[in-house]
Design a protein around this motif. Structure first.
Motif, short mmCIF file in Angstrom:
data_model
loop_
_atom_site.label_atom_id
_atom_site.label_comp_id
_atom_site.label_asym_id
_atom_site.label_seq_id
_atom_site.Cartn_x
_atom_site.Cartn_y
_atom_site.Cartn_z
N LEU A 129 -1.43 8.90 -8.99
CA LEU A 129 0.04 8.84 -9.02
C LEU A 129 0.63 10.16 -8.55
N ALA A 130 0.15 11.27 -9.12
CA ALA A 130 0.70 12.58 -8.78
C ALA A 130 0.50 12.90 -7.30
N SER A 131 -0.70 12.68 -6.80
CA SER A 131 -1.01 12.97 -5.41
C SER A 131 -0.18 12.09 -4.46
N LEU A 196 1.02 15.62 -14.17
CA LEU A 196 2.43 15.23 -14.20
C LEU A 196 3.36 16.32 -13.71
N ILE A 197 2.88 17.56 -13.66
CA ILE A 197 3.70 18.65 -13.14
C ILE A 197 4.10 18.36 -11.69
N GLN A 198 3.14 17.89 -10.89
CA GLN A 198 3.45 17.52 -9.50
C GLN A 198 4.53 16.45 -9.44
N VAL A 199 4.47 15.52 -10.39
CA VAL A 199 5.41 14.41 -10.38
C VAL A 199 6.84 14.89 -10.56
N ILE A 204 12.28 15.48 -8.33
CA ILE A 204 13.45 16.29 -8.00
C ILE A 204 13.79 16.17 -6.52
N LEU A 205 12.77 16.24 -5.68
CA LEU A 205 13.00 16.13 -4.24
C LEU A 205 13.57 14.75 -3.89
N LEU A 206 13.03 13.72 -4.50
CA LEU A 206 13.52 12.36 -4.24
C LEU A 206 14.94 12.18 -4.75
N ALA A 256 6.35 24.21 -20.50
CA ALA A 256 7.43 24.93 -19.81
C ALA A 256 8.02 24.09 -18.69
N VAL A 257 7.15 23.42 -17.92
CA VAL A 257 7.62 22.58 -16.81
C VAL A 257 8.41 21.40 -17.34
N PHE A 258 7.86 20.68 -18.31
CA PHE A 258 8.51 19.48 -18.79
C PHE A 258 9.86 19.80 -19.44
#
Length: 403
Positions: A129-131, A196-199, A204-206, A256-258
Motif C-alpha cells: 500500500l505504502a509503495s 504508514l509514514i509514506q502514506v 498530502i500530495l493527493l 511524531a509524523v502521525f
C-alpha cells in the motif's frame, strides 16, 4: 528569509501542479520536500537525463499498478483471535514453528532469519500500500494524469475508509508469536506501522492536487489520530516507547509524523524535543557505535536501519521548524563515521552480519545522501555515497531527494 523563499517556491509548485494551497501546519509533508519535487518537475521539463530516466522508471511501475487489486486487510487467510478480519495481523518475522512440539507451538526465535509465513498476512500488504500509493501520487504530480491520482485515492479508500474493507486503527495483533501471549501482538508490532509514514506524505500530495477530497482527507486524518492515540495508551505501545534500541526510535518517528499529520503539533514537538537526550544520548556511544544494534546477528543491517530512522526524524523535525540535526550534529555524524571504514571491507567488521552485506551498503549510501542535506560533511558524505552506489538510485528516491 528562508521561510519566505520556501513559501514562494511552494506557491509556484501549487500553481504548476494544480495543487490547492492550504494552511501549512495542517498539510506539511514530513519526509518529502515540496521545493525538491518542484525542482525535479522542472528538471524533467527541461530534459534532465537523470530525472527523465527516474521518471520513466516510476511511470512504468505506475502504469502496471493501475490494473492491480487494491491491497486490503481482508485478504489474509484467517482473522486474528479477535475474529475481526478488519484487525491488522502479522506474524513475528524471526519466529518459526517449534520442531520439538507436535503442533509447532509455541513458535521459537531464529534471530535474523525471516519466516516466509509472514507473506500470508497483512505486513507485506501494508508495505505494498505504502509503495504503490507513493508511486502513484508522485507520477500523478509529475505527469498531471488523473488516472494515477484516482487509483491512489481508491487504494486509500480501500485501506482506510470503505466500511467493507478498511483496517481498524490499531496494531493489537501485529507481530503475533503463535502459541504465546494469547496469540495477540507484541510491542515490536508497532514497527509494522512505519510504512504508514509514506502514506501520509502521499495523501498530502493527493489532497493538494485536488484528487483527494476534503472529506476523505479529514477522515483519513481522523483514522491516524485514532492510531496515534492507541500508540500512546495501549500497553504494547507504551512498552515499545520504553525500548532501548531501534524500536523506540521508530516509535518516536511514527508518533511524531502521525501527530503532525493530524494537526497535533504539540505532541509531535514534545516527542522531537525529547529525542536528543532520551534516544540519541541513550543509544549512541561516544565512538558513534550503536551497542544495542551491534548485538544482533545482522549488526550492520540494524545499525543502518536505526540510522535511517534517526535521519527520518531530522526530516520530520525540519518539517515543523525544529533543527534537530543542529542540536545533535556531532553525535549523528559520529554514527555515520563509525560505519564508513567498513564499507567495502566486510571482513574488518568485528560483529555479526549473517547475510545481505551488499544490500545494506546500498541502503547506507542513500542515508549518507539524505543526511548530507544537513551535515557540514555534505561533500564527503555524498562522495562516499557515490562510491558505494555505483548504479542509479531507485527512481522514487531520486525524484524525492535529488536537489
Amino acid at each position: 528569509m528562508k521561510r519566505i523563499v520556501f513559501i514562494l517556491i511552494f506557491a509556484m509548485f501549487c500553481k504548476a501542479c494544480g495543487l490547492r494551497q492550504v494552511p501549512e501546519a495542517d498539510t506539511n509533508p514530513t519526509l518529502w520536500r515540496i521545493e525538491t519535487l518542484e525542482a525535479n518537475r522542472q528538471a524533467l521539463q527541461d530534459g534532465d537525463p537523470t530525472i527523465r530516466q527516474a521518471y520513466k522508471g516510476l511511470l512504468s511501475k505506475a502504469e502496471k499498478l493501475l490494473t492491480l487489486d487494491n491491497p486490503s486487510v481482508m485478504t489474509k487467510p484467517t482473522a486474528p483471535v479477535s475474529g475481526d478480519m478488519h484487525d491488522y495481523m502479522s506474524l513475528a518475522r524471526y519466529y518459526w514453528p517449534n520442531p520439538a512440539s507436535s503442533d509447532g507451538l509455541p513458535y521459537i526465535s531464529r534471530d535474523g532469519v525471516s519466516n516466509p509465513e509472514l507473506n500470508l498476512y497483512d505486513r507485506n500488504r501494508l508495505g505494498e500500500l505504502a509503495s504503490r500509493v507513493s508511486t502513484l501520487a508522485l507520477v500523478a504530480c509529475f505527469s498531471g494524469d488523473e488516472r494515477f491520482a484516482s487509483k491512489a485515492v481508491s487504494m486509500l479508500d480501500t485501506w482506510f475508509l470503505d466500511p467493507a474493507t478498511c483496517m481498524n486503527p490499531h496494531l493489537t495483533y501485529a507481530q503475533v508469536t503463535r502459541g504465546s501471549y494469547g496469540d495477540k501482538g507484541r510491542p515490536a508490532g508497532i514497527l509494522d506501522g512505519y510504512s504508514l509514514i509514506q502514506v501520509t506524505d502521499a495523501a498530502i500530495l493527493l489532497y493538494r492536487s485536488g484528487a483527494l477530497s476534503q472529506d476523505r482527507f479529514d477522515r483519513i486524518r481522523e483514522w491516524f489520530a485514532k492510531l496515534a492515540e492507541w500508540m500512546q495508551n495501549d500497553p504494547n505501545g507504551i512498552a515499545e516507547s520504553n525500548m532501548k534500541n531501534n524500536h523506540s526510535i521508530a516509535y518516536d518517528v511514527q508518533l511524531a509524523v502521525f501527530c503532525s499529520f493530524t494537526g497535533d503539533t504539540t505532541t509531535a514537538r514534545k516527542v522531537i524535543e525529547a529525542f536528543p537526550e532520551r534516544r540519541l544520548a541513550a543509544q549512541i556511544a561516544e565512538d558513534g557505535s550503536q551497542p544495542h544494534e551491534l548485538r544482533r546477528t545482522r549488526a550492520f543491517h540494524y545499525s543502518v536501519y536505526n540510522l535511517a530512522h534517526i535521519v527520518d526524524m531530522c526530516y520530520v523535525a525540519e518539517s515543523i521548524g525544529i533543527d534537530l540535526y543542529g542540536q545533535c550534529a556531532e553525535r549523528i555524524d559520529r554514527t555515520f563515521d563509525f560505519l564508513l571504514p567498513y564499507i567495502g571491507h566486510p571482513e574488518l567488521f568485528p560483529y555479526k552480519q549473517i547475510d545481505g552485506w551488499d544490500k545494506v551498503e546500498r541502503e547506507f549510501a542513500l542515508e549518507l545522501f539524505r543526511i548530507s542535506r544537513f551535515s557540514s560533511s555534505r561533500e564527503r558524505y555524498r562522495s562516499a555515497a557515490r562510491e558505494i552506489f555505483t548504479e542509479t538510485p531507485p527512481p522514487l528516491f531520486l525524484l524525492t531527494h535529488r536537489e
